[in-house]
Design an enzyme around this catalytic site. Structure first.
Site, PDB file in Angstrom:
ATOM      1  N   HIS A 181      -1.480  -1.163 -10.023  1.00 54.14           N
ATOM      2  CA  HIS A 181      -2.056  -2.026  -8.989  1.00 54.14           C
ATOM      3  C   HIS A 181      -2.489  -3.371  -9.567  1.00 54.14           C
ATOM      4  O   HIS A 181      -3.656  -3.766  -9.505  1.00 54.14           O
ATOM      5  CB  HIS A 181      -3.230  -1.344  -8.283  1.00 54.14           C
TER       6      HIS A 181
ATOM      7  N   ARG B  30       0.855  -1.186   0.000  1.00 56.23           N
ATOM      8  CA  ARG B  30       0.000   0.000   0.000  1.00 56.23           C
ATOM      9  C   ARG B  30       0.892   1.238   0.000  1.00 56.23           C
ATOM     10  O   ARG B  30       1.900   1.294   0.731  1.00 56.23           O
ATOM     11  CB  ARG B  30      -0.925   0.029   1.223  1.00 56.23           C
TER      12      ARG B  30
ATOM     13  N   GLU C  92      -6.074   6.144  -6.132  1.00 56.92           N
ATOM     14  CA  GLU C  92      -6.221   5.289  -7.308  1.00 56.92           C
ATOM     15  C   GLU C  92      -7.644   5.389  -7.839  1.00 56.92           C
ATOM     16  O   GLU C  92      -8.580   5.582  -7.067  1.00 56.92           O
ATOM     17  CB  GLU C  92      -5.891   3.839  -6.947  1.00 56.92           C
TER      18      GLU C  92
END
Length: 328
Positions: A285, A236, A265
């Site tokens: 991601h 993260r 995001e």
């Protein structure tokens, strides 16, 4: 029950074996992304069960206050994107399996892929070749390098095994239990933070993001790294002090980074500072984005829905909601 699944960008979930678990329910799947609370409220006005795709959509009080029919949010892993207090206030049960016993091999594989890509400059060399230039530099092998794992959980353990298979020396930093597990598996471990950041050629972060771990990696930590070291973050973005990684890279310690996660995001405008740095490999991601991992994760998510429908909810984050409903 009326079930809504958000943010399935490529309409994948309906094609997975686990989707059969929702047979008999009224399921709506959305493939785009919305974050505006009013627009989401209109979309979800009839929804009784909301299925979240990781942390793609934030669920806050402004939205929850407009969803009187919502009874359950089912998802997997950590939940910094969900206002649990607002859920409880609105009588919405949150269920989220923390999957402690099921490593994400997809995330571990991507992590090691990023290590190889960054050390050998693979994306940069590809871009140069596509633009009519031959070799643009000399990379480094991973064999003989020290791979730092922070810390030794389910994904960190898998990455450590990959590193060892490539001939890397593994050094683990983390809590006492983490270090004990690593030592039992034959790796070195240290409780000395400065030693860890200074010694490792590659450091890979595998820490869950909680309020206590936000910003746990500081600019001072990064400044301890070697000028040719690599920092990898597939966990993260919030684990690293805001702005610290870009500043450290500009200062030359570490010399490289590979990241799969960002504070906000999706990143769509191409203006993120890390995207503009030639010594950084960035991916959008992708750590969990495989069909196999989706099926594993959504099987758990759908099991939570089935358990709720049968009157025996599992993996409750705010069980007082269920207790209160049961008492009423």
């Amino acid at each position: 029950m009326k079930i809504t699944l958000l943010d399935d960008y490529f309409d994948t979930i309906r094609t997975l074996p686990c989707y059969q678990k929702l047979e008999g329910h009224d399921v709506t799947v959305w493939n785009d992304h919305l974050q505006d609370a009013d627009q989401l409220a209109r979309r979800l006005k009839e929804t009784e069960v909301l299925v979240l795709f990781r942390e793609r959509t934030k669920i806050q009080a402004e939205l929850l206050d407009q969803l009187p029919n919502l009874k359950l949010i089912s998802q997997r892993s950590v939940y910094p994107h969900i206002d649990i207090e607002a859920c409880t206030k609105n009588g919405v049960l949150v269920c989220s399996n923390q999957h402690a016993g099921t490593p994400s091999f997809a995330a571990a594989e991507l992590t090691f892929g990023l290590i190889l890509a960054a050390m050998r400059q693979i994306p940069q060399q590809m871009a140069a070749l596509q633009n009519g230039t031959w070799q643009i530099g000399v990379g480094s092998t991973v064999r003989g390098k020290t791979l730092g794992i922070h810390s030794y959980g389910r994904i960190g353990e898998a990455v450590a095994r990959y590193g060892a298979a490539f001939g890397m020396e593994v050094l683990v930093y983390g809590g006492e239990q983490s270090r004990e597990r690593a030592i039992a598996d034959g790796y070195r471990a240290t409780g000395n933070r400065d030693e860890f950041f200074a010694e490792c050629d590659v450091i890979s972060l595998h820490i869950r993001l909680y309020p206590d771990t936000r910003g746990i990696i500081t600019g001072q930590d990064l400044a301890m790294m070697k000028p040719d070291a690599l920092l990898v973050n597939t966990s993260r973005a919030g684990l690293i002090e805001e702005g610290a990684l870009a500043a450290a890279l500009e200062a030359g310690r570490p010399g490289m980074a590979a990241v799969d996660v960002y504070e906000s995001e999706p990143v769509l405008d191409g203006n993120h500072p890390l995207l503009k740095m030639p010594n950084v490999v960035c991916t959008p991601h992708l750590g969990y984005v495989t069909r196999e991992e989706y099926d594993t994760q959504f099987s758990d998510i759908f099991d939570q829905i089935v358990a709720y429908a049968n009157g025996n909810p599992i993996h409750m984050i705010n069980p007082e909601v269920w207790t209160g409903n049961a008492e009423n």
